[in-house]
Design a protein around this motif. Structure first.
Motif: not given
Length: 472
Positions: A34, A38, A192, A196, A404-405, A407-409, A412
């Motif tokens: 991440f 970024t 989610w 992903h 980044m998406v 990683c976040v998904s 979650v």
């Protein structure tokens, strides 16, 4: 960290093992991945961000021609900020000031900005405190030294593992929903999961490209690959050092260089060509003054203005949109080194001049690199978003955002699936084995990328030990 589907549709044990590796790889590396995405997204636009943050010193008030001699620009910079001059950067655009790098008495490198048309000093910045310098160091973990570079190399390798294992887990196997689009009525964990999977499906190739083209900067693979290519004439040209003396100066002293040249030595000037005693005279003057060597004060040297004129005759001229950084000689045997790295492969060029005779000792452009060298440099240029303009920038940005998406998904999705208080890693059952083809691929990747191979072996041993303990 994909949700599983039925064992029949996934191939049973192989699917579970791949899922397990995908899960742990993502869980362990996710914070750094991440961070890489970024900081990489920000650094893609380093020039645009610099222009906004430091407009008062980077951008000129007028647009007159850059007509003042280089020596005057340096002299004005030194009057405002005394110290030792390292380099002069001539702009590639009339909108920008020239930059003089000066090492102050306390060792800090100041970037002093001078209007090339009026000679007015617009201001100065501490090189180490610039915003994009910090972002770049965060991206490479250079802030923590060589250990950070080792970590980055391992993580980049695991990104490759994540992409390949993710592609295997995503493969439809007869499914039609949640493959290329998020299901219309999807909600909660299913939404989610679809986000992903779909993000990975569209961006996987770009993410894989970013990981592979980031490896040339790595501390082990990158250096070994660079050395191997040089030894076999696949990077720098064969015979480039014929009849050219080498100095002990590391190429890193010159600043940013094309990747193929980062481990090459720097040529050396010949003081005896101008005066047999020039080297000793300059050393004596320096010792008496108690100061560092200054090529501008050496009467036997050609001087910075003549160096710029020679480079202009060789095709390097800032007014033609071909700005460059001119590193000054650091000692009696040092050279003037002009470095042009505009972002595009074909625009790269490095020229070294003898500081006494003005002779071109070496002139290296991308056209002279070997086949693997050109491919590697092209990959680096695309990775940085400079090869094809705005389409290139936006595509690399999309890859960073998609990372980044993912990683976040992934987090979650795992958090919603896990029972409270448990890690909830994908289960491994007795008899689950990786297919021979998968093992062969893993071994091959480990041989090509040794740090990745070592970390994969460590993970495999740990996973096997945990499985053995649980089976007792």
């Amino acid at each position: 960290m994909s949700d599983h589907v039925s064992p029949t549709a996934t191939g049973g044990g192989l699917y579970r093992r791949v899922w397990r590796w995908h899960f742990f790889a993502g869980l362990i590396c996710l914070p750094l991945i991440f961070s890489l995405a970024t900081t990489g997204a920000l650094y893609l636009f380093h020039r645009q961000i610099d222009d906004l943050v430091y407009a008062d010193v980077l951008l000129r008030a007028g647009d007159g021609p850059a007509s003042l001699p280089a020596s005057l620009l340096i002299r004005n910079a030194l009057q405002a900020h005394p110290g030792h001059v390292k380099a002069l950067t001539l702009p590639d655009d009339r909108r920008y000031t020239a930059q003089v790098d000066i090492v102050a008495a306390d060792g800090v490198t100041l970037q002093v900005f001078v209007d090339p048309a009026t000679g007015v000093v617009a201001g100065a910045l501490d090189e180490s405190s610039r915003l994009m310098t910090t972002i770049k160091h965060l991206h490479s973990l250079a802030l923590v030294g060589d250990g950070g570079k080792v970590v980055i190399e391992i993580v980049a390798g695991w990104v490759v593992v994540l992409v390949l294992s993710g592609a295997y887990l995503w493969w439809p196997r007869g499914r039609r929903q949640g493959v290329l689009a998020i299901r219309g009525k999807a909600a909660g964990r299913v939404w989610w999961r679809d986000l992903h999977a779909v993000s990975g499906a569209y961006a996987g190739v770009v993410i894989l490209f970013l990981a592979l083209t980031g490896l040339p900067w790595s501390i082990f693979w990158g250096q070994q690959m660079n050395r191997w290519m040089s030894d076999h004439g696949l990077g720098v040209p064969d015979g480039m050092w014929r009849n050219v003396p080498k100095s002990t100066q590391p190429a890193a002293d010159l600043g940013a260089l094309p990747w193929n040249l980062q481990q090459q030595p720097v040529p050396a000037s010949d003081p005896s060509a101008a005066d047999p005693h020039a080297e000793h005279k300059a050393a004596s003057r320096r010792a008496m003054a108690g100061a560092r060597y200054n090529a501008l004060d050496n009467p036997a040297a050609i001087g910075v203005d003549q160096a710029v004129a020679t480079l202009r005759a060789a095709g390097l001229a800032s007014e033609l949109g071909t700005g460059y950084r001119l590193a000054l000689p650091r000692d009696e045997r040092g050279v003037y080194s002009a470095i042009r790295t505009p972002g595009q492969l074909d625009g790269q060029r490095v020229v070294h001049l003898d500081q006494y005779s003005g002779k071109v000792l070496m002139d290296l452009g991308a056209a002279r690199f070997g086949p693997l060298g050109r491919v590697t440099e092209w990959g680096v240029s695309v990775h940085q978003g400079g090869e094809y303009g705005w389409p290139n920038l936006l595509l690399m940005l999309a890859g960073c955002v998609a990372t980044m998406v993912l990683c976040v998904s992934g987090v979650v999705m795992w958090w919603r699936r896990r029972p409270s208080g448990r890690l909830a890693a994908p289960a491994r059952r007795d008899g689950d084995r990786l297919a021979r083809g998968v093992v062969a691929i893993a071994v091959g990747a480990g041989v090509i990328f040794p740090l990745l191979g070592a970390s994969m072996l460590a993970v495999w041993l740990l996973d096997s030990a945990i499985g053995a303990i649980k089976s007792k």
